[in-house]
Scaffold this motif. Structure first.
Motif, PDB file in Angstrom:
ATOM      1  N   ILE A   1       5.641   8.378  -8.606  1.00  0.00           N
ATOM      2  CA  ILE A   1       4.405   7.987  -7.667  1.00  0.00           C
ATOM      3  C   ILE A   1       5.058   7.149  -6.395  1.00  0.00           C
ATOM      4  O   ILE A   1       6.045   6.412  -6.452  1.00  0.00           O
ATOM      5  CB  ILE A   1       3.583   6.772  -8.561  1.00  0.00           C
ATOM      6  N   PHE A   2       4.596   7.490  -5.407  1.00  0.00           N
ATOM      7  CA  PHE A   2       4.815   6.802  -4.006  1.00  0.00           C
ATOM      8  C   PHE A   2       3.455   6.074  -3.378  1.00  0.00           C
ATOM      9  O   PHE A   2       3.805   5.158  -2.870  1.00  0.00           O
ATOM     10  CB  PHE A   2       5.650   7.583  -3.215  1.00  0.00           C
ATOM     11  N   VAL A   3       2.470   6.331  -3.706  1.00  0.00           N
ATOM     12  CA  VAL A   3       1.337   5.745  -3.205  1.00  0.00           C
ATOM     13  C   VAL A   3       0.285   5.881  -4.403  1.00  0.00           C
ATOM     14  O   VAL A   3       0.211   6.888  -5.035  1.00  0.00           O
ATOM     15  CB  VAL A   3       0.689   6.458  -1.901  1.00  0.00           C
ATOM     16  N   HIS A   4      -0.283   4.503  -4.553  1.00  0.00           N
ATOM     17  CA  HIS A   4      -1.255   4.542  -5.525  1.00  0.00           C
ATOM     18  C   HIS A   4      -2.504   3.871  -4.802  1.00  0.00           C
ATOM     19  O   HIS A   4      -2.376   2.706  -4.163  1.00  0.00           O
ATOM     20  CB  HIS A   4      -0.802   3.500  -6.638  1.00  0.00           C
ATOM     21  N   VAL A   5      -3.743   4.502  -4.759  1.00  0.00           N
ATOM     22  CA  VAL A   5      -4.841   4.040  -4.126  1.00  0.00           C
ATOM     23  C   VAL A   5      -5.575   3.080  -5.234  1.00  0.00           C
ATOM     24  O   VAL A   5      -5.675   3.365  -6.241  1.00  0.00           O
ATOM     25  CB  VAL A   5      -5.792   5.168  -3.705  1.00  0.00           C
ATOM     26  N   SER A   6      -5.990   1.994  -4.529  1.00  0.00           N
ATOM     27  CA  SER A   6      -6.913   0.950  -5.336  1.00  0.00           C
ATOM     28  C   SER A   6      -5.847  -0.013  -6.317  1.00  0.00           C
ATOM     29  O   SER A   6      -5.669   0.326  -7.388  1.00  0.00           O
ATOM     30  CB  SER A   6      -7.876   1.632  -6.086  1.00  0.00           C
ATOM     31  N   ALA A   7      -5.343  -1.002  -5.556  1.00  0.00           N
ATOM     32  CA  ALA A   7      -4.753  -1.774  -6.293  1.00  0.00           C
ATOM     33  C   ALA A   7      -5.391  -2.464  -7.447  1.00  0.00           C
ATOM     34  O   ALA A   7      -4.565  -2.661  -8.560  1.00  0.00           O
ATOM     35  CB  ALA A   7      -4.013  -3.010  -5.379  1.00  0.00           C
ATOM     36  N   SER A   8      -6.553  -2.847  -7.276  1.00  0.00           N
ATOM     37  CA  SER A   8      -7.324  -3.414  -8.456  1.00  0.00           C
ATOM     38  C   SER A   8      -8.780  -3.245  -8.412  1.00  0.00           C
ATOM     39  O   SER A   8      -9.384  -2.560  -7.066  1.00  0.00           O
ATOM     40  CB  SER A   8      -6.849  -4.894  -8.647  1.00  0.00           C
ATOM     41  N   MET A   9      -9.382  -3.514  -9.308  1.00  0.00           N
ATOM     42  CA  MET A   9     -11.058  -3.262  -9.152  1.00  0.00           C
ATOM     43  C   MET A   9     -11.765  -4.083  -8.040  1.00  0.00           C
ATOM     44  O   MET A   9     -12.552  -3.612  -7.463  1.00  0.00           O
ATOM     45  CB  MET A   9     -11.724  -3.636 -10.604  1.00  0.00           C
ATOM     46  N   GLU A  10     -10.965  -5.301  -7.789  1.00  0.00           N
ATOM     47  CA  GLU A  10     -11.574  -6.203  -6.812  1.00  0.00           C
ATOM     48  C   GLU A  10     -11.168  -5.500  -5.350  1.00  0.00           C
ATOM     49  O   GLU A  10     -11.727  -5.972  -4.508  1.00  0.00           O
ATOM     50  CB  GLU A  10     -10.897  -7.587  -6.969  1.00  0.00           C
ATOM     51  N   ARG A  11      -9.993  -4.825  -5.251  1.00  0.00           N
ATOM     52  CA  ARG A  11      -9.504  -4.250  -4.020  1.00  0.00           C
ATOM     53  C   ARG A  11      -9.596  -2.561  -4.080  1.00  0.00           C
ATOM     54  O   ARG A  11      -8.539  -1.978  -3.977  1.00  0.00           O
ATOM     55  CB  ARG A  11      -8.160  -4.659  -3.711  1.00  0.00           C
ATOM     56  N   PRO A  12     -10.983  -1.993  -4.189  1.00  0.00           N
ATOM     57  CA  PRO A  12     -10.616  -0.552  -4.389  1.00  0.00           C
ATOM     58  C   PRO A  12     -10.224   0.155  -3.181  1.00  0.00           C
ATOM     59  O   PRO A  12      -9.654   1.404  -3.402  1.00  0.00           O
ATOM     60  CB  PRO A  12     -12.276  -0.144  -4.698  1.00  0.00           C
ATOM     61  N   LEU A  13     -10.303  -0.226  -2.087  1.00  0.00           N
ATOM     62  CA  LEU A  13      -9.744   0.344  -0.818  1.00  0.00           C
ATOM     63  C   LEU A  13      -8.748  -0.187  -0.506  1.00  0.00           C
ATOM     64  O   LEU A  13      -8.497  -0.788   0.671  1.00  0.00           O
ATOM     65  CB  LEU A  13     -11.022   0.393   0.371  1.00  0.00           C
ATOM     66  N   SER A  14      -7.563  -0.077  -1.334  1.00  0.00           N
ATOM     67  CA  SER A  14      -6.254  -0.564  -0.908  1.00  0.00           C
ATOM     68  C   SER A  14      -5.238   0.421  -1.672  1.00  0.00           C
ATOM     69  O   SER A  14      -5.761   1.410  -2.096  1.00  0.00           O
ATOM     70  CB  SER A  14      -5.969  -1.936  -1.580  1.00  0.00           C
ATOM     71  N   ILE A  15      -4.091   0.405  -0.922  1.00  0.00           N
ATOM     72  CA  ILE A  15      -3.021   1.313  -1.608  1.00  0.00           C
ATOM     73  C   ILE A  15      -1.750   0.139  -1.953  1.00  0.00           C
ATOM     74  O   ILE A  15      -1.759  -0.941  -1.614  1.00  0.00           O
ATOM     75  CB  ILE A  15      -2.400   2.069  -0.573  1.00  0.00           C
ATOM     76  N   VAL A  16      -0.914   0.970  -2.748  1.00  0.00           N
ATOM     77  CA  VAL A  16       0.248   0.151  -3.394  1.00  0.00           C
ATOM     78  C   VAL A  16       1.507   1.311  -2.944  1.00  0.00           C
ATOM     79  O   VAL A  16       1.411   2.330  -3.129  1.00  0.00           O
ATOM     80  CB  VAL A  16       0.368   0.132  -4.675  1.00  0.00           C
ATOM     81  N   LEU A  17       2.295   0.618  -2.215  1.00  0.00           N
ATOM     82  CA  LEU A  17       3.454   1.376  -1.822  1.00  0.00           C
ATOM     83  C   LEU A  17       4.691   0.789  -2.229  1.00  0.00           C
ATOM     84  O   LEU A  17       4.962  -0.357  -2.197  1.00  0.00           O
ATOM     85  CB  LEU A  17       3.584   1.280  -0.052  1.00  0.00           C
ATOM     86  N   LYS A  18       5.910   1.809  -2.206  1.00  0.00           N
ATOM     87  CA  LYS A  18       7.107   1.165  -2.657  1.00  0.00           C
ATOM     88  C   LYS A  18       7.955   0.730  -1.299  1.00  0.00           C
ATOM     89  O   LYS A  18       7.896   1.550  -0.379  1.00  0.00           O
ATOM     90  CB  LYS A  18       8.193   2.232  -3.587  1.00  0.00           C
ATOM     91  N   THR A  19       8.341  -0.318  -1.215  1.00  0.00           N
ATOM     92  CA  THR A  19       9.038  -0.731   0.061  1.00  0.00           C
ATOM     93  C   THR A  19      10.458  -0.561   0.041  1.00  0.00           C
ATOM     94  O   THR A  19      11.169  -0.025  -0.749  1.00  0.00           O
ATOM     95  CB  THR A  19       8.840  -2.241   0.283  1.00  0.00           C
ATOM     96  N   ASP A  20      11.072  -0.323   1.515  1.00  0.00           N
ATOM     97  CA  ASP A  20      12.396  -0.272   1.723  1.00  0.00           C
ATOM     98  C   ASP A  20      13.020  -1.636   1.214  1.00  0.00           C
ATOM     99  O   ASP A  20      12.351  -2.529   1.620  1.00  0.00           O
ATOM    100  CB  ASP A  20      12.989   0.042   3.054  1.00  0.00           C
ATOM    101  N   PRO A  21      14.116  -1.806   0.352  1.00  0.00           N
ATOM    102  CA  PRO A  21      14.599  -2.972   0.188  1.00  0.00           C
ATOM    103  C   PRO A  21      15.060  -3.908   1.161  1.00  0.00           C
ATOM    104  O   PRO A  21      14.653  -5.020   1.027  1.00  0.00           O
ATOM    105  CB  PRO A  21      15.661  -2.814  -1.088  1.00  0.00           C
TER     106      PRO A  21
END
Length: 132
Positions: free
Chosen positions: A44-64
């Motif tokens: 996975i490199f992008v996951h839409v909806s970090a939580s039920m409270e934030r459905p219109l969000s994304i989760v991303l892996k960062t450059d260290p």
């Protein structure tokens, strides 16, 4: 047990993320946990909806190297269930959503998980990114 759908996969903001993700080599969309996820084949490199409270969000892996700067920016948050030393969340529906930055972060996240063949294919699409 199937997870309930957290976000409408046809929402215009999700569609915009989908377009950015699926232009990357071998990127695929897989619904998981009731959410769209985008993968470089399997990781996975992008996951839409970090939580039920934030459905219109994304989760991303960062450059260290960039991670510390990102987590100090108020637009980013630590997503639940993800390693907060490597992943950040970002609200897509925020009034200050910067889609140029979002596109860069999606590509950076992809680069963190992609294999050598996928990176070579991406670099051929983005010759200005390749450093000599």
């Amino acid at each position: 047990m199937e997870h309930p759908r957290v976000v409408d996969p046809r929402h215009p903001l999700v569609e915009r993320v989908r377009a950015l993700c699926l232009e990357l080599p071998e990127a695929v969309e897989v619904e998981a946990w009731g959410r769209p996820t985008f993968r470089a084949a399997k990781p996975i490199f992008v996951h839409v909806s970090a939580s039920m409270e934030r459905p219109l969000s994304i989760v991303l892996k960062t450059d260290p190297v960039e991670h510390l700067a990102l987590v100090q920016d108020a637009r980013f948050f630590g997503p639940p269930y993800y390693d907060r030393n490597h992943w950040v969340g970002l609200d897509l529906d925020a009034h200050d959503a910067d889609w140029g930055l979002i596109a860069e972060l999606i590509e950076t996240s992809y680069r963190q998980v992609a294999n050598r063949r996928q990176l070579t294919a991406l670099d051929s699409l983005r010759p200005d990114h390749v450093t000599g």
